[in-house]
Write an enzyme that holds these catalytic residues in place. Structure first.
Site, PDB file in Angstrom:
ATOM      1  N   ARG A  88      30.351  40.075  40.216  1.00 34.99           N
ATOM      2  CA  ARG A  88      30.408  39.099  38.908  1.00 34.99           C
ATOM      3  C   ARG A  88      30.320  39.608  37.598  1.00 34.99           C
ATOM      4  O   ARG A  88      29.442  40.578  37.504  1.00 34.99           O
ATOM      5  CB  ARG A  88      29.293  38.021  39.223  1.00 34.99           C
TER       6      ARG A  88
ATOM      7  N   GLU B 250      35.503  34.359  31.756  1.00 33.78           N
ATOM      8  CA  GLU B 250      36.840  34.517  32.261  1.00 33.78           C
ATOM      9  C   GLU B 250      37.668  33.157  31.862  1.00 33.78           C
ATOM     10  O   GLU B 250      36.867  32.088  31.964  1.00 33.78           O
ATOM     11  CB  GLU B 250      36.796  34.707  33.966  1.00 33.78           C
TER      12      GLU B 250
ATOM     13  N   HIS C   1      40.493  39.075  37.805  1.00 31.55           N
ATOM     14  CA  HIS C   1      39.728  38.592  39.009  1.00 31.55           C
ATOM     15  C   HIS C   1      40.722  38.033  40.511  1.00 31.55           C
ATOM     16  O   HIS C   1      40.972  37.166  40.708  1.00 31.55           O
ATOM     17  CB  HIS C   1      39.053  37.088  38.768  1.00 31.55           C
TER      18      HIS C   1
HETATM   19  C1  8YV Z   1      37.446  33.527  44.145  1.00 33.67           C
HETATM   20  C2  8YV Z   1      35.272  35.109  44.340  1.00 33.67           C
HETATM   21  O1  8YV Z   1      38.664  33.719  44.659  1.00 33.67           O
HETATM   22  O2  8YV Z   1      34.994  34.164  46.481  1.00 33.67           O
HETATM   23  C3  8YV Z   1      34.634  34.426  45.405  1.00 33.67           C
HETATM   24  O3  8YV Z   1      33.116  34.203  45.025  1.00 33.67           O
HETATM   25  O4  8YV Z   1      34.947  35.457  43.532  1.00 33.67           O
HETATM   26  C4  8YV Z   1      36.923  34.836  44.345  1.00 33.67           C
HETATM   27  O5  8YV Z   1      37.240  35.411  45.815  1.00 33.67           O
HETATM   28  C5  8YV Z   1      37.172  33.000  42.887  1.00 33.67           C
HETATM   29  O6  8YV Z   1      35.986  32.218  43.081  1.00 33.67           O
HETATM   30  C6  8YV Z   1      38.532  32.121  42.419  1.00 33.67           C
HETATM   31  O7  8YV Z   1      38.612  31.200  43.104  1.00 33.67           O
END
Ligand code: 8YV
Length: 326
Positions: free
Chosen positions: A237, A266, A285
């Site tokens: 993150r 983001e 991302h």
């Molecule tokens: C997601 C992510 O796709 O799963 C997670 O925590 O960061 C990504 O794989 C993202 O949240 C967008 O949908």
């Protein structure tokens, strides 16, 4: 009567149909300023919620008095107020396993792309600069047989360690609260404190979730402890890194480069200094963003919501203590 749910993400047609078979669905393509009032209205009657992104905080939960379960199409759930959900007896479901290998591929890809300067040299060719053989100015640095320091040794950290150890002959260091004997045994990984990891790693890779403990875990003081030749990779993150401190460290040569899939804000603001730096590889991302894995995540999230609202939860629950009560 089928339970009412709110969907706030576009799903593949077969998965949307599966939701419709079980629930009365009010659907939004995504959460935006335009859709938010109608979303709030639909929440008033909703027993279930499924989608990804957005901030599901106490104020929003207060507007969803009938909510029994939320299912996020992600492994991360830092955008949810889990304590408040638990207090309100709302189950939180997530997709912890289906994306592991894909995110580990992304991490490995960022290591290779950053160390070998692939995006920068791609742009260089397109700009018409390849008129002679390549000079040392454009050489990269090796990945194989270097030392990778992994922050976090959960599923994704393990999958990265596997690639690094078996595929690239790398030495694996890692920092977690408690050692992971499986990582030590399978990948000859060495558990160490953060300062040792920062001082010894050629690549520092972040696979951590965002919590109050990991927020700005890598700031100026930590960047100063890294090798000048080190590369920082983040697919956890954004706010785990103090981004302003990183920008300074990349500008003044404290570290060599960074490969980033996640950011403090983001989408990355168009005026971010990160865009101006050549020694950064940026990805929007994409950690889990392959056709196969995004389908798998959506399918898992749909099944999670069905189980949660049917009272048959067996896995993938963030606050299982309330599943027992249901
Ligand atoms: C997601 C992510 O796709 O799963 C997670 O925590 O960061 C990504 O794989 C993202 O949240 C967008 O949908």
């Amino acid at each position: 009567m089928k339970p009412a749910i709110v969907l706030y993400k576009t799903l593949p047609a077969d998965l949307r149909q599966k939701l419709d078979e079980h629930f009365s669905v009010t659907a939004f393509d995504e959460l935006s300023h335009q859709t938010f009032p109608a979303f709030l209205q639909a929440l008033k009657n909703a027993e279930g919620l499924i989608g990804s992104g957005g901030r599901i905080d106490a104020d929003l939960l207060a507007q969803a008095p009938k909510l029994r379960a939320a299912s996020t199409i992600s492994v991360g759930y830092d955008n949810f107020d889990v304590d408040e959900m638990t207090r309100r007896n709302v189950l939180l479901m997530h997709t912890p396993t289906v994306l592991t290998e894909t995110v580990a591929d992304t991490l490995m890809g960022l290591m290779l792309a950053t160390a070998r300067r692939i995006p920068e040299l791609d742009a260089w060719i397109r700009d018409g600069h390849w008129n002679d053989s390549l000079g040392a100015d454009h050489y990269g640095t090796d990945v194989h047989h270097k030392t990778v320091g992994i922050l976090g040794m959960g599923r994704i950290g393990m999958a990265l360690a596997q690639r690094a150890h078996f595929g690239f002959g790398m030495k694996v260091l890692y920092n977690t609260r408690t050692p992971n004997p499986e990582a030590n045994q399978k990948y000859q990984a060495q558990h160490c404190d953060l300062d040792t990891l920062l001082a010894q790693s050629d690549f520092v890779c972040i696979t951590l979730p965002l919590t109050s403990q990991t927020h700005h875990m890598i700031g100026r003081a930590q960047l100063d402890k890294m090798k000048k030749s080190a590369i920082l990779i983040n697919a956890g993150r954004g706010p785990v890194i103090d981004e302003d401190a990183l920008i300074e460290a990349l500008k003044d040569g404290t570290i060599l480069a960074a490969g980033l899939d996640v950011f403090e804000r983001e989408p990355l603001p168009h005026d971010s200094d990160l865009m101006k730096l050549k020694n950064v590889v940026l990805a929007p991302h994409i950690g889990s963003a392959t056709h196969e894995t995004r389908y798998g995540m959506a399918e898992c999230a749909v099944d999670n919501l069905i189980a949660a609202l049917n009272g048959t939860v067996k896995e993938n629950c963030v606050n299982p203590q309330i599943a027992v009560k249901n």
